[in-house]
Design a protein around this motif. Sequence first.
Motif, PDB file in Angstrom:
ATOM      1  N   UNK A 153       6.426 -29.459  71.551  1.00 45.03           N
ATOM      2  CA  UNK A 153       6.592 -28.901  72.768  1.00 45.03           C
ATOM      3  C   UNK A 153       6.281 -27.090  72.556  1.00 45.03           C
ATOM      4  N   UNK A 154       6.865 -26.671  71.577  1.00 51.02           N
ATOM      5  CA  UNK A 154       6.839 -25.048  71.310  1.00 51.02           C
ATOM      6  C   UNK A 154       5.276 -24.963  71.285  1.00 51.02           C
ATOM      7  N   UNK A 155       4.697 -25.784  70.244  1.00 53.60           N
ATOM      8  CA  UNK A 155       3.058 -25.727  70.146  1.00 53.60           C
ATOM      9  C   UNK A 155       2.155 -25.597  71.366  1.00 53.60           C
ATOM     10  N   UNK A 156       2.585 -26.547  72.153  1.00 50.79           N
ATOM     11  CA  UNK A 156       1.927 -26.742  73.540  1.00 50.79           C
ATOM     12  C   UNK A 156       2.188 -25.502  74.467  1.00 50.79           C
ATOM     13  N   UNK A 157       3.270 -25.137  74.315  1.00 48.27           N
ATOM     14  CA  UNK A 157       3.801 -24.033  75.186  1.00 48.27           C
ATOM     15  C   UNK A 157       3.117 -22.671  74.745  1.00 48.27           C
ATOM     16  N   UNK A 158       3.077 -22.379  73.463  1.00 43.47           N
ATOM     17  CA  UNK A 158       2.490 -21.195  72.806  1.00 43.47           C
ATOM     18  C   UNK A 158       1.002 -21.438  72.995  1.00 43.47           C
ATOM     19  N   UNK A 159       0.580 -22.499  72.684  1.00 39.90           N
ATOM     20  CA  UNK A 159      -0.967 -22.699  72.846  1.00 39.90           C
ATOM     21  C   UNK A 159      -1.631 -22.446  74.049  1.00 39.90           C
ATOM     22  N   UNK A 160      -0.771 -22.632  75.205  1.00 45.25           N
ATOM     23  CA  UNK A 160      -1.221 -22.379  76.585  1.00 45.25           C
ATOM     24  C   UNK A 160      -1.344 -21.142  76.901  1.00 45.25           C
ATOM     25  N   UNK A 161      -0.131 -20.398  76.449  1.00 41.94           N
ATOM     26  CA  UNK A 161      -0.005 -18.916  76.618  1.00 41.94           C
ATOM     27  C   UNK A 161      -1.199 -18.311  75.957  1.00 41.94           C
ATOM     28  N   UNK A 162      -1.536 -18.602  74.845  1.00 45.34           N
ATOM     29  CA  UNK A 162      -2.602 -18.117  74.073  1.00 45.34           C
ATOM     30  C   UNK A 162      -4.020 -18.406  74.732  1.00 45.34           C
ATOM     31  N   UNK A 163      -4.107 -19.470  74.999  1.00 43.26           N
ATOM     32  CA  UNK A 163      -5.570 -19.836  75.740  1.00 43.26           C
ATOM     33  C   UNK A 163      -5.686 -18.913  76.838  1.00 43.26           C
ATOM     34  N   UNK A 164      -4.547 -18.748  77.606  1.00 42.89           N
ATOM     35  CA  UNK A 164      -4.541 -18.288  78.968  1.00 42.89           C
ATOM     36  C   UNK A 164      -4.713 -16.628  78.705  1.00 42.89           C
ATOM     37  N   UNK A 165      -4.356 -15.945  77.532  1.00 43.90           N
ATOM     38  CA  UNK A 165      -4.141 -14.622  77.493  1.00 43.90           C
ATOM     39  C   UNK A 165      -5.316 -13.924  77.821  1.00 43.90           C
ATOM     40  N   UNK A 166      -5.114 -12.824  78.401  1.00 44.07           N
ATOM     41  CA  UNK A 166      -3.962 -11.719  78.738  1.00 44.07           C
ATOM     42  C   UNK A 166      -3.501 -12.067  79.911  1.00 44.07           C
ATOM     43  N   UNK A 167      -3.770 -13.121  80.684  1.00 35.35           N
ATOM     44  CA  UNK A 167      -3.192 -13.540  81.934  1.00 35.35           C
ATOM     45  C   UNK A 167      -1.771 -13.940  82.025  1.00 35.35           C
ATOM     46  N   UNK A 168      -1.118 -13.600  83.069  1.00 30.72           N
ATOM     47  CA  UNK A 168       0.324 -13.997  83.275  1.00 30.72           C
ATOM     48  C   UNK A 168       0.298 -15.585  83.332  1.00 30.72           C
ATOM     49  N   UNK A 169       1.232 -16.321  82.891  1.00 33.75           N
ATOM     50  CA  UNK A 169       1.369 -17.683  83.148  1.00 33.75           C
ATOM     51  C   UNK A 169       2.507 -18.031  83.965  1.00 33.75           C
ATOM     52  N   UNK A 170       2.605 -18.568  85.015  1.00 33.97           N
ATOM     53  CA  UNK A 170       3.830 -18.809  85.734  1.00 33.97           C
ATOM     54  C   UNK A 170       4.610 -19.952  85.098  1.00 33.97           C
ATOM     55  N   UNK A 171       5.878 -20.132  85.501  1.00 32.01           N
ATOM     56  CA  UNK A 171       6.763 -21.120  84.949  1.00 32.01           C
ATOM     57  C   UNK A 171       6.243 -22.459  85.327  1.00 32.01           C
ATOM     58  N   UNK A 172       5.731 -22.453  86.701  1.00 34.03           N
ATOM     59  CA  UNK A 172       5.189 -23.681  87.260  1.00 34.03           C
ATOM     60  C   UNK A 172       3.968 -24.181  86.589  1.00 34.03           C
ATOM     61  N   UNK A 173       3.150 -23.235  86.213  1.00 28.44           N
ATOM     62  CA  UNK A 173       1.791 -23.695  85.409  1.00 28.44           C
ATOM     63  C   UNK A 173       2.336 -24.024  83.957  1.00 28.44           C
ATOM     64  N   UNK A 214       5.263 -15.598  82.188  1.00 27.51           N
ATOM     65  CA  UNK A 214       5.135 -15.065  80.826  1.00 27.51           C
ATOM     66  C   UNK A 214       3.778 -14.593  80.588  1.00 27.51           C
ATOM     67  N   UNK A 215       3.565 -13.792  79.505  1.00 19.54           N
ATOM     68  CA  UNK A 215       2.039 -13.603  78.816  1.00 19.54           C
ATOM     69  C   UNK A 215       2.556 -13.133  77.344  1.00 19.54           C
ATOM     70  N   UNK A 216       1.319 -13.359  76.614  1.00 15.14           N
ATOM     71  CA  UNK A 216       1.115 -12.705  75.228  1.00 15.14           C
ATOM     72  C   UNK A 216       0.876 -11.286  75.219  1.00 15.14           C
ATOM     73  N   UNK A 217       1.688 -10.493  74.475  1.00 12.53           N
ATOM     74  CA  UNK A 217       2.038  -9.241  74.182  1.00 12.53           C
ATOM     75  C   UNK A 217       0.688  -8.999  73.388  1.00 12.53           C
ATOM     76  N   UNK A 218      -0.580  -8.596  73.754  1.00  7.25           N
ATOM     77  CA  UNK A 218      -1.876  -8.339  73.031  1.00  7.25           C
ATOM     78  C   UNK A 218      -1.574  -7.209  72.187  1.00  7.25           C
ATOM     79  N   UNK A 219      -1.926  -7.406  70.829  1.00 11.31           N
ATOM     80  CA  UNK A 219      -2.030  -6.231  70.094  1.00 11.31           C
ATOM     81  C   UNK A 219      -1.051  -5.191  69.281  1.00 11.31           C
ATOM     82  N   UNK A 220       0.319  -5.544  70.070  1.00  8.04           N
ATOM     83  CA  UNK A 220       1.301  -4.718  69.642  1.00  8.04           C
ATOM     84  C   UNK A 220       1.904  -5.142  68.240  1.00  8.04           C
ATOM     85  N   UNK A 221       2.364  -4.506  67.755  1.00  9.65           N
ATOM     86  CA  UNK A 221       3.035  -5.002  66.438  1.00  9.65           C
ATOM     87  C   UNK A 221       4.377  -5.634  66.712  1.00  9.65           C
ATOM     88  N   UNK A 222       4.741  -6.657  66.001  1.00 14.32           N
ATOM     89  CA  UNK A 222       5.981  -7.628  66.232  1.00 14.32           C
ATOM     90  C   UNK A 222       6.890  -6.772  65.739  1.00 14.32           C
TER      91      UNK A 222
END
Length: 222
Positions: A153-173, A214-222
């Motif tokens: 489930x974590x993989x699916x969630x992260x994978x969706x955010x990364x595919x969509x990046x840098x777009x903001x993904x709603x909780x509904x989506x 949510x969205x992936x924060x691009x390029x910033x150091x972790x």
Amino acid sequence: MKILLVEDDKALAEGLATSLRDAGLLVEVAADGRTADFQVSTERYDAVVLDLGLPDGNGTQWLSGWREQGIDLPVLILTARERWSDKAAGFSAGADDYVTKPFETAEILFRLRALVRRAHGHAHPVIRVGDIALDTHAAQVTRSGMPVALTAQEFRLLSHLIHAAPRVVSRTELSEHVYDGDQEPDSNVIDVQVSRLRRKLGSSTIETIRGQGYRMAGGEPA
Ligand code: CA
């Protein structure tokens, strides 16, 4: 990744659905065109696997109807061996790819991952956001080159955010693409999983955009 499998051969459908689920995909099955038509109109899928020989018409006819309605998700057709005319009709109706029966399940999986990646505008099989890399072919996530262990489930969630990046993904989506229809989570469940992902990937990798998602924060150091 959530797939609709449209196939009236019950044994084939169950076998393929099981293999795809084992690979971490969410799979819903429709045994005829009418059911599939209802599902693609009311639910969000990342792709459709469409058998052409359905009890209530040829799959290409249903596919044409979806394209006319503006339903633009990737469609992979399943065709009988040696039927070139079927493949041509499928492409002309709006199919994106095909696999000939009998097929290897792994081939369907690889083609689906490529189709979904392409649909999000990514040509390279590895999608990078900052120090996080998603290998869409191997279904693996690395951080600064080191593999990160994730639940399905974590993989699916992260994978969706990364595919969509840098777009903001709603909780509904997220709930539509990451969780099974019969276990749709309240937003609290998503928040908890995002927190877990932040612990594994670095606290600043996933941004919360208040009131939007949510969205992936691009390029910033972790
Ligand atoms: Ca069939």
